[in-house]
Motif scaffolding. Sequence first.
Motif, PDB file in Angstrom:
ATOM      1  N   UNK A  25       6.239  -8.510   2.181  1.00  0.00           N
ATOM      2  CA  UNK A  25       5.327  -9.574   1.754  1.00  0.00           C
ATOM      3  C   UNK A  25       3.913  -9.342   2.272  1.00  0.00           C
ATOM      4  N   UNK A  26       3.815  -8.844   3.514  1.00  0.00           N
ATOM      5  CA  UNK A  26       2.484  -8.635   4.093  1.00  0.00           C
ATOM      6  C   UNK A  26       1.738  -7.500   3.386  1.00  0.00           C
ATOM      7  N   UNK A  27       2.455  -6.453   2.983  1.00  0.00           N
ATOM      8  CA  UNK A  27       1.761  -5.290   2.417  1.00  0.00           C
ATOM      9  C   UNK A  27       1.537  -5.395   0.912  1.00  0.00           C
ATOM     10  N   UNK A  28       2.093  -6.430   0.265  1.00  0.00           N
ATOM     11  CA  UNK A  28       1.904  -6.561  -1.185  1.00  0.00           C
ATOM     12  C   UNK A  28       0.432  -6.628  -1.583  1.00  0.00           C
ATOM     13  N   UNK A  29      -0.420  -7.392  -0.876  1.00  0.00           N
ATOM     14  CA  UNK A  29      -1.841  -7.395  -1.260  1.00  0.00           C
ATOM     15  C   UNK A  29      -2.493  -6.024  -1.120  1.00  0.00           C
ATOM     16  N   UNK A  30      -2.105  -5.269  -0.082  1.00  0.00           N
ATOM     17  CA  UNK A  30      -2.663  -3.932   0.099  1.00  0.00           C
ATOM     18  C   UNK A  30      -2.255  -3.029  -1.058  1.00  0.00           C
ATOM     19  N   UNK A  31      -0.994  -3.097  -1.454  1.00  0.00           N
ATOM     20  CA  UNK A  31      -0.529  -2.282  -2.570  1.00  0.00           C
ATOM     21  C   UNK A  31      -1.214  -2.693  -3.864  1.00  0.00           C
ATOM     22  N   UNK A  82      -3.247   3.049  15.228  1.00  0.00           N
ATOM     23  CA  UNK A  82      -2.411   3.594  14.149  1.00  0.00           C
ATOM     24  C   UNK A  82      -3.018   3.381  12.760  1.00  0.00           C
ATOM     25  N   UNK A  83      -4.176   2.725  12.683  1.00  0.00           N
ATOM     26  CA  UNK A  83      -4.698   2.327  11.380  1.00  0.00           C
ATOM     27  C   UNK A  83      -5.109   3.501  10.509  1.00  0.00           C
ATOM     28  N   UNK A  84      -5.497   4.623  11.111  1.00  0.00           N
ATOM     29  CA  UNK A  84      -5.985   5.747  10.314  1.00  0.00           C
ATOM     30  C   UNK A  84      -4.935   6.728   9.864  1.00  0.00           C
ATOM     31  N   UNK A  85      -3.739   6.719  10.470  1.00  0.00           N
ATOM     32  CA  UNK A  85      -2.756   7.751  10.126  1.00  0.00           C
ATOM     33  C   UNK A  85      -2.210   7.571   8.705  1.00  0.00           C
ATOM     34  N   UNK A  86      -2.303   6.356   8.171  1.00  0.00           N
ATOM     35  CA  UNK A  86      -1.910   6.161   6.775  1.00  0.00           C
ATOM     36  C   UNK A  86      -2.858   6.897   5.838  1.00  0.00           C
ATOM     37  N   UNK A  87      -4.151   6.890   6.167  1.00  0.00           N
ATOM     38  CA  UNK A  87      -5.127   7.648   5.379  1.00  0.00           C
ATOM     39  C   UNK A  87      -4.810   9.131   5.481  1.00  0.00           C
ATOM     40  N   UNK A  88      -4.499   9.601   6.698  1.00  0.00           N
ATOM     41  CA  UNK A  88      -4.098  11.001   6.879  1.00  0.00           C
ATOM     42  C   UNK A  88      -2.932  11.362   5.966  1.00  0.00           C
ATOM     43  N   UNK A 118       6.611  -5.314  12.856  1.00  0.00           N
ATOM     44  CA  UNK A 118       5.972  -5.623  11.583  1.00  0.00           C
ATOM     45  C   UNK A 118       4.480  -5.352  11.587  1.00  0.00           C
ATOM     46  N   UNK A 119       3.798  -5.724  12.663  1.00  0.00           N
ATOM     47  CA  UNK A 119       2.349  -5.546  12.690  1.00  0.00           C
ATOM     48  C   UNK A 119       1.967  -4.066  12.668  1.00  0.00           C
ATOM     49  N   UNK A 120       2.658  -3.256  13.467  1.00  0.00           N
ATOM     50  CA  UNK A 120       2.370  -1.816  13.501  1.00  0.00           C
ATOM     51  C   UNK A 120       2.625  -1.207  12.129  1.00  0.00           C
ATOM     52  N   UNK A 121       3.779  -1.503  11.555  1.00  0.00           N
ATOM     53  CA  UNK A 121       4.126  -0.937  10.250  1.00  0.00           C
ATOM     54  C   UNK A 121       3.134  -1.370   9.180  1.00  0.00           C
ATOM     55  N   UNK A 122       2.731  -2.643   9.218  1.00  0.00           N
ATOM     56  CA  UNK A 122       1.794  -3.143   8.222  1.00  0.00           C
ATOM     57  C   UNK A 122       0.438  -2.446   8.342  1.00  0.00           C
ATOM     58  N   UNK A 123      -0.027  -2.225   9.560  1.00  0.00           N
ATOM     59  CA  UNK A 123      -1.304  -1.535   9.748  1.00  0.00           C
ATOM     60  C   UNK A 123      -1.240  -0.106   9.211  1.00  0.00           C
ATOM     61  N   UNK A 124      -0.116   0.542   9.407  1.00  0.00           N
ATOM     62  CA  UNK A 124       0.043   1.903   8.877  1.00  0.00           C
ATOM     63  C   UNK A 124       0.009   1.885   7.349  1.00  0.00           C
ATOM     64  N   UNK A 125       0.776   0.968   6.744  1.00  0.00           N
ATOM     65  CA  UNK A 125       0.845   0.910   5.283  1.00  0.00           C
ATOM     66  C   UNK A 125      -0.488   0.469   4.690  1.00  0.00           C
ATOM     67  N   UNK A 126      -1.192  -0.409   5.371  1.00  0.00           N
ATOM     68  CA  UNK A 126      -2.524  -0.793   4.903  1.00  0.00           C
ATOM     69  C   UNK A 126      -3.471   0.403   4.914  1.00  0.00           C
ATOM     70  N   UNK A 127      -3.296   1.299   5.893  1.00  0.00           N
ATOM     71  CA  UNK A 127      -4.058   2.541   5.895  1.00  0.00           C
ATOM     72  C   UNK A 127      -3.678   3.432   4.729  1.00  0.00           C
ATOM     73  N   UNK A 128      -2.395   3.479   4.422  1.00  0.00           N
ATOM     74  CA  UNK A 128      -1.931   4.236   3.260  1.00  0.00           C
ATOM     75  C   UNK A 128      -2.580   3.698   1.990  1.00  0.00           C
ATOM     76  N   UNK A 129      -2.616   2.385   1.862  1.00  0.00           N
ATOM     77  CA  UNK A 129      -3.246   1.772   0.690  1.00  0.00           C
ATOM     78  C   UNK A 129      -4.728   2.133   0.607  1.00  0.00           C
ATOM     79  N   UNK A 130      -5.408   2.138   1.748  1.00  0.00           N
ATOM     80  CA  UNK A 130      -6.827   2.513   1.758  1.00  0.00           C
ATOM     81  C   UNK A 130      -7.002   3.959   1.287  1.00  0.00           C
ATOM     82  N   UNK A 131      -6.125   4.848   1.739  1.00  0.00           N
ATOM     83  CA  UNK A 131      -6.183   6.225   1.281  1.00  0.00           C
ATOM     84  C   UNK A 131      -5.962   6.342  -0.211  1.00  0.00           C
ATOM     85  N   UNK A 132      -5.058   5.533  -0.734  1.00  0.00           N
ATOM     86  CA  UNK A 132      -4.804   5.536  -2.176  1.00  0.00           C
ATOM     87  C   UNK A 132      -6.016   5.032  -2.948  1.00  0.00           C
TER      88      UNK A 132
END
Length: 346
Positions: A25-31, A82-88, A118-132
């Motif tokens: 639910x938290x990462x849906x807006x990022x996606x 951990x916020x940048x590793x999703x972009x990586x 949840x917070x750590x995972x969400x920050x990682x996935x939000x970074x992934x979304x930013x990379x996308x």
Amino acid sequence: MTTGKNGLTYAEAGVDIDAGNALVERIKPAAARTNRAGVMAGLGGFGALFDLRAAGYDDPVLVAATDGVGTKLRIAIDTGHVDGVGIDLVAMCVNDLVCQGAEPLFFLDYFATGKLETDIAARVVEGIAEGCVRSGCALIGGETAEMPGMYPEGDFDLAGFAVGAMERGATLPDGVGEGDVLLGLTSDGVHSNGYSLVRRIVELSGLGWDAPFDGTTLGAALLAPTRLYVKPALAAIGAGRVHALAHITGGGLTENLPRVLPEGLGAEIDLGSWDLPPVFRWLAETGGVAEAEMLKTFNCGIGMVIVAAGDQAAAVSEALSAAGETVHRIGTVSAGGGVRYSGTLR
């Protein structure tokens, strides 16, 4: 069904389904930020759907890539940044796709941990979304695996999967020849390769991740996310006769450039044509790393190389500069195999 006397639950065994649902639910807006033409169905289903015709393709060839972030994750976990590793994660996949001449279309991620935070995972996935978002592809699915006993407390691992497309007949490399010009695009730091050596050098230095370094901290400098070259590279391909692209990852210039050169051709590179960024100078000096070892381990400041026809190099360079890249004319394609260097890293 037999009722056990101890009344155990899956949560008591270490897997919290409710936490997983909360993460989704938290990462849906990022996606949702990554939505693009062609997406039919994304998060929440058993699979994700993508319509190639709606994305503008008539006779497409699909290209797929998968990668991870490597031991750079260790630094991210240890520092909590951990916020940048999703972009990586995204960059390591989509920068490879564009080297084939493909436009990245969609991305899926795999996040595995012993206990889901949840917070750590969400920050990682939000970074992934930013990379996308930065690379124009959609985050349409993924997997969060909570596996008690498989990872130490606080640890996690990442893998990414990207799919792109090109029209049939547009595959790169194509037409690379002697005299072609090598245009190097600057990196944003170490990117996501060589971190086993990086961590060893930091250990030898005796410094902590919070030690001051070049206006920031050592940890922040080493965690700078991998640069995304997709949009500038696609602009360059559209601007002229681009014959090849080489993503400078593990193996550096020494190992990656030959991957796009035909048999019998090599590369001549002037090491004085760009400045070695401070983070690489520090690594070389602190670790006593020889220049040849630096060049086959790290990107040394050049994260992508464009191979362009000599008479089109200026136009390609202009298109790259207009797209926000700093471009260096670093050498040429020449007869004979391998990569030959002149000058020194400075």
